[in-house]
Enzyme design. Structure first.
Site, mmCIF file in Angstrom:
data_model
loop_
_atom_site.group_PDB
_atom_site.id
_atom_site.type_symbol
_atom_site.label_atom_id
_atom_site.label_comp_id
_atom_site.label_asym_id
_atom_site.label_seq_id
_atom_site.Cartn_x
_atom_site.Cartn_y
_atom_site.Cartn_z
ATOM 1 N N HIS A 1 -2.567 8.031 6.489
ATOM 2 C CA HIS A 1 -1.539 8.869 5.840
ATOM 3 C C HIS A 1 -2.163 10.139 5.258
ATOM 4 O O HIS A 1 -1.579 11.220 5.341
ATOM 5 C CB HIS A 1 -0.835 8.102 4.719
ATOM 6 C CG HIS A 1 0.257 7.180 5.169
ATOM 7 N ND1 HIS A 1 1.363 7.620 5.866
ATOM 8 C CD2 HIS A 1 0.419 5.841 4.996
ATOM 9 C CE1 HIS A 1 2.159 6.577 6.108
ATOM 10 N NE2 HIS A 1 1.609 5.491 5.599
ATOM 11 N N GLN B 1 2.850 10.001 1.063
ATOM 12 C CA GLN B 1 4.191 9.413 1.220
ATOM 13 C C GLN B 1 5.149 9.797 0.091
ATOM 14 O O GLN B 1 6.357 9.660 0.237
ATOM 15 C CB GLN B 1 4.099 7.878 1.291
ATOM 16 C CG GLN B 1 3.410 7.390 2.555
ATOM 17 C CD GLN B 1 3.252 5.889 2.529
ATOM 18 O OE1 GLN B 1 2.270 5.380 1.988
ATOM 19 N NE2 GLN B 1 4.190 5.157 3.083
ATOM 20 N N HIS C 1 -4.769 2.034 7.304
ATOM 21 C CA HIS C 1 -3.391 2.534 7.433
ATOM 22 C C HIS C 1 -3.124 3.637 6.393
ATOM 23 O O HIS C 1 -2.590 4.698 6.727
ATOM 24 C CB HIS C 1 -2.424 1.351 7.256
ATOM 25 C CG HIS C 1 -0.975 1.703 7.214
ATOM 26 N ND1 HIS C 1 -0.073 1.269 8.170
ATOM 27 C CD2 HIS C 1 -0.249 2.431 6.335
ATOM 28 C CE1 HIS C 1 1.125 1.742 7.875
ATOM 29 N NE2 HIS C 1 1.055 2.440 6.756
ATOM 30 N N GLU C 2 -3.520 3.375 5.141
ATOM 31 C CA GLU C 2 -3.259 4.349 4.065
ATOM 32 C C GLU C 2 -4.135 5.592 4.218
ATOM 33 O O GLU C 2 -3.684 6.715 3.944
ATOM 34 C CB GLU C 2 -3.464 3.707 2.683
ATOM 35 C CG GLU C 2 -2.601 2.477 2.394
ATOM 36 C CD GLU C 2 -1.119 2.676 2.649
ATOM 37 O OE1 GLU C 2 -0.648 3.824 2.576
ATOM 38 O OE2 GLU C 2 -0.419 1.686 2.941
ATOM 39 N N CYS D 1 5.480 -0.027 7.233
ATOM 40 C CA CYS D 1 5.192 1.147 6.403
ATOM 41 C C CYS D 1 6.419 1.460 5.558
ATOM 42 O O CYS D 1 7.545 1.440 6.076
ATOM 43 C CB CYS D 1 4.857 2.336 7.303
ATOM 44 S SG CYS D 1 4.480 3.834 6.389
ATOM 45 N N LEU D 2 6.204 1.758 4.283
ATOM 46 C CA LEU D 2 7.336 2.090 3.404
ATOM 47 C C LEU D 2 8.051 3.355 3.874
ATOM 48 O O LEU D 2 9.219 3.552 3.542
ATOM 49 C CB LEU D 2 6.854 2.245 1.955
ATOM 50 C CG LEU D 2 6.479 0.934 1.261
ATOM 51 C CD1 LEU D 2 5.803 1.206 -0.072
ATOM 52 C CD2 LEU D 2 7.716 0.060 1.064
ATOM 53 N N GLY E 1 0.826 -1.199 0.000
ATOM 54 C CA GLY E 1 0.000 0.000 0.000
ATOM 55 C C GLY E 1 0.858 1.245 0.000
ATOM 56 O O GLY E 1 1.971 1.239 0.542
HETATM 57 C C1 QAP Z 1 0.850 -0.778 4.965
HETATM 58 O O1 QAP Z 1 2.988 -1.211 4.131
HETATM 59 C C2 QAP Z 1 0.535 -2.026 5.737
HETATM 60 O O2 QAP Z 1 9.609 -1.986 6.700
HETATM 61 C C3 QAP Z 1 1.654 -1.002 3.715
HETATM 62 O O3 QAP Z 1 11.621 -2.587 5.032
HETATM 63 C C4 QAP Z 1 1.528 -2.902 6.194
HETATM 64 O O4 QAP Z 1 3.650 -1.912 2.122
HETATM 65 C C5 QAP Z 1 -0.748 -2.321 6.030
HETATM 66 C C6 QAP Z 1 7.704 -2.420 3.612
HETATM 67 C C7 QAP Z 1 1.206 -4.036 6.898
HETATM 68 C C8 QAP Z 1 -1.075 -3.480 6.724
HETATM 69 C C9 QAP Z 1 -0.099 -4.333 7.155
HETATM 70 C C10 QAP Z 1 8.001 -2.163 4.924
HETATM 71 C C11 QAP Z 1 8.744 -2.729 2.748
HETATM 72 C C12 QAP Z 1 6.322 -2.328 3.103
HETATM 73 C C13 QAP Z 1 9.321 -2.240 5.398
HETATM 74 C C14 QAP Z 1 3.940 -1.685 3.263
HETATM 75 C C15 QAP Z 1 10.364 -2.537 4.517
HETATM 76 C C16 QAP Z 1 10.056 -2.790 3.199
HETATM 77 C C17 QAP Z 1 5.291 -1.849 3.821
HETATM 78 CO CO CO Z 2 2.406 3.573 5.594
#
Ligand code: QAP
Ligand code: CO
Length: 166
Positions: free
Chosen positions: A137, A51, A133-134, A91-92, A46
């Site tokens: 943001h 972001q 979550h998004e 989170c990215l 996401g």
């Molecule tokens: C949000 O998050 C989310 O730490 C999206 O080193 C996450 O795409 C919603 C990511 C989990 C629900 C559950 C995170 C990639 C990606 C990192 C992501 C990383 C590389 C996170």
């Molecule tokens: Co995020």
């Protein structure tokens, strides 16, 4: 298409409140393509416009295993929510950090798609977590703000140290 630069926590621009998209035009569709490319390249499930420092209400999500089921939410609104679930979120914008957050289990979301058409979506489980979550943001909120001040400060300091090394 192009990949966009993702802001990292604690960048103050992550606290900007996004404005609604007035017209889902060709520029917006090009931006959706760049957002999707950026999310898939990361890789992530996401990404919110906030972001990538664009403060408009636009989100891309793909929680499918094959990463071939793109969901675009423009001007999303949660109309109904029920239940609670705990999920370990990442989170990215906060790379390497994963923490449990409590959110609604089921939501009904209303949004515009990439052609500007309104639709409703029933979501639960991971998809519901990801949408919430998004959408946070877009309100300028990062998931670490649900954690205790102690945990949040540890994460903040870790991120600052990491960014110094770049
Ligand atoms: C949000 O998050 C989310 O730490 C999206 O080193 C996450 O795409 C919603 C990511 C989990 C629900 C559950 C995170 C990639 C990606 C990192 C992501 C990383 C590389 C996170
Ligand atoms: Co995020």
């Amino acid at each position: 298409m192009a990949t966009l630069t993702i802001l990292n926590y604690p960048d103050p621009r992550l606290h900007t409140v996004a404005k609604p998209v007035k017209d889902v035009n060709a520029d917006i569709r090009r931006f959706v393509d760049d957002m999707a490319e950026t999310m898939y390249a990361a890789p992530g499930i996401g990404l919110a416009a906030t972001q990538v420092n664009q403060h408009i209400q636009l989100i891309v999500i793909d929680t499918s295993k094959e990463q071939n089921d793109l969901l675009v939410l423009i001007n999303p609104k949660i109309v109904v929510k029920s239940g609670t679930q705990d999920y370990e979120e990442g989170c990215l914008s906060v790379p390497g950090v994963y923490e449990m957050v409590t959110r609604a289990e089921k939501i009904l979301v209303e949004a515009l798609d990439r052609s500007g058409k309104q639709f409703k979506l029933d979501a639960e489980g991971l998809l519901a977590v990801c949408i919430q979550h998004e959408m946070d943001h877009l309100l300028g909120k990062v998931f670490v703000e649900y954690l205790s001040p102690l945990k949040r400060n540890r994460i903040k300091n870790k991120m600052i140290k990491l960014s110094r090394g770049k």
